[in-house]
Design a protein around this motif. Sequence first.
Motif, PDB file in Angstrom:
ATOM      1  N   VAL A  27       0.837  -1.206   0.000  1.00  0.00           N
ATOM      2  CA  VAL A  27       0.000   0.000   0.000  1.00  0.00           C
ATOM      3  C   VAL A  27       0.868   1.250   0.000  1.00  0.00           C
ATOM      4  O   VAL A  27       0.568   2.235  -0.697  1.00  0.00           O
ATOM      5  CB  VAL A  27      -0.960  -0.004   1.203  1.00  0.00           C
ATOM      6  CG1 VAL A  27      -1.755   1.298   1.261  1.00  0.00           C
ATOM      7  CG2 VAL A  27      -1.912  -1.190   1.129  1.00  0.00           C
ATOM      8  N   ALA A  30       2.022   1.818  -3.524  1.00  0.00           N
ATOM      9  CA  ALA A  30       0.938   2.230  -4.416  1.00  0.00           C
ATOM     10  C   ALA A  30       0.546   3.682  -4.180  1.00  0.00           C
ATOM     11  O   ALA A  30       0.229   4.416  -5.130  1.00  0.00           O
ATOM     12  CB  ALA A  30      -0.260   1.309  -4.229  1.00  0.00           C
ATOM     13  N   LEU A  31       0.578   4.133  -2.931  1.00  0.00           N
ATOM     14  CA  LEU A  31       0.273   5.534  -2.634  1.00  0.00           C
ATOM     15  C   LEU A  31       1.403   6.445  -3.086  1.00  0.00           C
ATOM     16  O   LEU A  31       1.167   7.501  -3.689  1.00  0.00           O
ATOM     17  CB  LEU A  31       0.024   5.702  -1.135  1.00  0.00           C
ATOM     18  CG  LEU A  31      -1.311   5.160  -0.622  1.00  0.00           C
ATOM     19  CD1 LEU A  31      -1.302   5.037   0.893  1.00  0.00           C
ATOM     20  CD2 LEU A  31      -2.466   6.052  -1.078  1.00  0.00           C
ATOM     21  N   ARG A  32       2.622   6.046  -2.801  1.00  0.00           N
ATOM     22  CA  ARG A  32       3.778   6.857  -3.215  1.00  0.00           C
ATOM     23  C   ARG A  32       3.813   7.022  -4.735  1.00  0.00           C
ATOM     24  O   ARG A  32       4.148   8.098  -5.240  1.00  0.00           O
ATOM     25  CB  ARG A  32       5.063   6.205  -2.712  1.00  0.00           C
ATOM     26  CG  ARG A  32       6.319   7.035  -2.989  1.00  0.00           C
ATOM     27  CD  ARG A  32       7.568   6.394  -2.406  1.00  0.00           C
ATOM     28  NE  ARG A  32       8.757   7.173  -2.718  1.00  0.00           N
ATOM     29  CZ  ARG A  32       9.166   8.235  -2.046  1.00  0.00           C
ATOM     30  NH1 ARG A  32       8.496   8.634  -0.993  1.00  0.00           N
ATOM     31  NH2 ARG A  32      10.259   8.903  -2.419  1.00  0.00           N
ATOM     32  N   ARG A  34       1.468   7.383  -6.570  1.00  0.00           N
ATOM     33  CA  ARG A  34       0.446   8.373  -6.937  1.00  0.00           C
ATOM     34  C   ARG A  34       0.735   9.742  -6.332  1.00  0.00           C
ATOM     35  O   ARG A  34      -0.120  10.617  -6.319  1.00  0.00           O
ATOM     36  CB  ARG A  34      -0.932   7.874  -6.498  1.00  0.00           C
ATOM     37  CG  ARG A  34      -1.429   6.712  -7.344  1.00  0.00           C
ATOM     38  CD  ARG A  34      -2.626   6.013  -6.710  1.00  0.00           C
ATOM     39  NE  ARG A  34      -3.182   5.027  -7.622  1.00  0.00           N
ATOM     40  CZ  ARG A  34      -2.649   3.815  -7.838  1.00  0.00           C
ATOM     41  NH1 ARG A  34      -1.551   3.461  -7.192  1.00  0.00           N
ATOM     42  NH2 ARG A  34      -3.222   2.985  -8.693  1.00  0.00           N
ATOM     43  N   ALA A  38       2.928   8.440   2.275  1.00  0.00           N
ATOM     44  CA  ALA A  38       2.456   7.327   3.089  1.00  0.00           C
ATOM     45  C   ALA A  38       3.542   6.960   4.087  1.00  0.00           C
ATOM     46  O   ALA A  38       4.708   6.801   3.719  1.00  0.00           O
ATOM     47  CB  ALA A  38       2.132   6.126   2.201  1.00  0.00           C
ATOM     48  N   GLU A 376      -3.293  -1.582  -4.846  1.00  0.00           N
ATOM     49  CA  GLU A 376      -3.635  -0.647  -5.919  1.00  0.00           C
ATOM     50  C   GLU A 376      -5.050  -0.111  -5.736  1.00  0.00           C
ATOM     51  O   GLU A 376      -5.313   1.083  -5.933  1.00  0.00           O
ATOM     52  CB  GLU A 376      -3.501  -1.353  -7.273  1.00  0.00           C
ATOM     53  CG  GLU A 376      -2.096  -1.850  -7.588  1.00  0.00           C
ATOM     54  CD  GLU A 376      -1.121  -0.722  -7.875  1.00  0.00           C
ATOM     55  OE1 GLU A 376      -1.572   0.424  -8.047  1.00  0.00           O
ATOM     56  OE2 GLU A 376       0.095  -0.986  -7.911  1.00  0.00           O
ATOM     57  N   ALA A 379      -5.168   2.364  -2.772  1.00  0.00           N
ATOM     58  CA  ALA A 379      -4.546   3.643  -3.137  1.00  0.00           C
ATOM     59  C   ALA A 379      -5.497   4.483  -3.985  1.00  0.00           C
ATOM     60  O   ALA A 379      -5.630   5.697  -3.765  1.00  0.00           O
ATOM     61  CB  ALA A 379      -3.243   3.393  -3.884  1.00  0.00           C
ATOM     62  N   LYS A 380      -6.160   3.853  -4.929  1.00  0.00           N
ATOM     63  CA  LYS A 380      -7.119   4.590  -5.766  1.00  0.00           C
ATOM     64  C   LYS A 380      -8.260   5.155  -4.925  1.00  0.00           C
ATOM     65  O   LYS A 380      -8.689   6.303  -5.114  1.00  0.00           O
ATOM     66  CB  LYS A 380      -7.676   3.665  -6.851  1.00  0.00           C
ATOM     67  CG  LYS A 380      -6.688   3.309  -7.944  1.00  0.00           C
ATOM     68  CD  LYS A 380      -7.316   2.369  -8.961  1.00  0.00           C
ATOM     69  CE  LYS A 380      -6.303   1.982 -10.038  1.00  0.00           C
ATOM     70  NZ  LYS A 380      -6.892   1.008 -11.016  1.00  0.00           N
TER      71      LYS A 380
END
Length: 395
Positions: A27, A30-32, A34, A38, A376, A379-380
């Motif tokens: 996670v 996936a956040l980084r 974007r 995190a 993913e 994160a979305k």
Amino acid sequence: MVDSTPSPSPSDRPVYIVGGGPAGLSVAYALRARGIRAVVLEKSDRVGDSWRRHYDRLHLHTTRRLSALPGLPIPRRFGRWPARDDVVRYLEKYAEAHELEIVTGVEVSSVERSPDGTGWLLHATGGRELTGAAVVVATGYNHTPYVPGWAGLDDYTGDFAHASAYRNPEPYAGRDVLVVGVGNTGAEIAVDLVEGGASRVRLSVRTAPHIVRRSTAGWAAQYTGVLVRRLPVGLVDRLARPLAKLSVPDLSAQGLPRPDTGLYSRAKQGAIPVQDVGLIDAVRKGRVEVVAAVEGFESGKVVLADGTRISPEAVVAATGYVRALEDLVGHLGVLDDRGRPLAHGARAPQNAPGLHFTGFTTPLSGTLREVAKDAEKIAKAVVKNGGDALSRLPG
């Protein structure tokens, strides 16, 4: 990897991820990716701590290619079924390669709504109060060892250990050992003890498990799990029966009858099939003796459900774990009556938007594969719902 304490300033609201295992690291990446800051909070002093504490012979029961986390493949040199130590190396490399922000030695004790109602307040060691725009709980499926409340256990004079403390068979060489529980851990420890020189190994079974070959003619059991994951449960149960008869011998005479409940039905309840890494042969040859469930302990002996009393020199309890989420989030009304999250992955509980859970299921398609996909999706969802409260990375 960053090990400095994150700022608790309400004006700087990253997404906090509780737990530095595969799910939490996925996670964070996936956040980084974007552009969202995190911060992973890990109570131990390094990532992947639960993996480091598994028994020595452990290998993934899922394939290397379908076990990689997003953004970094598992090296081919680790083989098709990566070993425990290779998984740990991979997790360390994953955190380093993606420059994840990780704070070690910080344990989160509780999570609650921030005073202004727009975020989340985390209470952590050292009196820390951390305010985040969102929180992802990834503390792990195997969090706290569970030992049933067996009567008389305190008076048992042999060696007793939960499977979480088992590393290898060396301390048990030449000894009579009872393994309690026939999940994947109990089955593999029983085989390990036999191969490591224990004089006698008995395996206590309450409910006969579904046993599958890890791979048949090169076809991994995980591949089948991926193919059937969206099919109706009843249909998969019916398909699994004839396949089991073809691939797994009938062990009824040895005390392991075929289960009378469906494979997928059991998996949906959390009882995943046992992947054979030597148990079938060990049971067929009598090297692992199957005995009834443990009912308690009496006068230094183990009392079984069929009334038998046995006197093993050591007992290894492969009796599972509990999620132990009650103190952390139990007051928020986001757990069911068994302490499991009511919502999982991208879907946050209805009464707790911005609070996500990952890594608390054991799907047939493979836990690592699914946490990678969940990362993913989470994160979305966080980006979509977080708005201006999210802390953005520079650049």
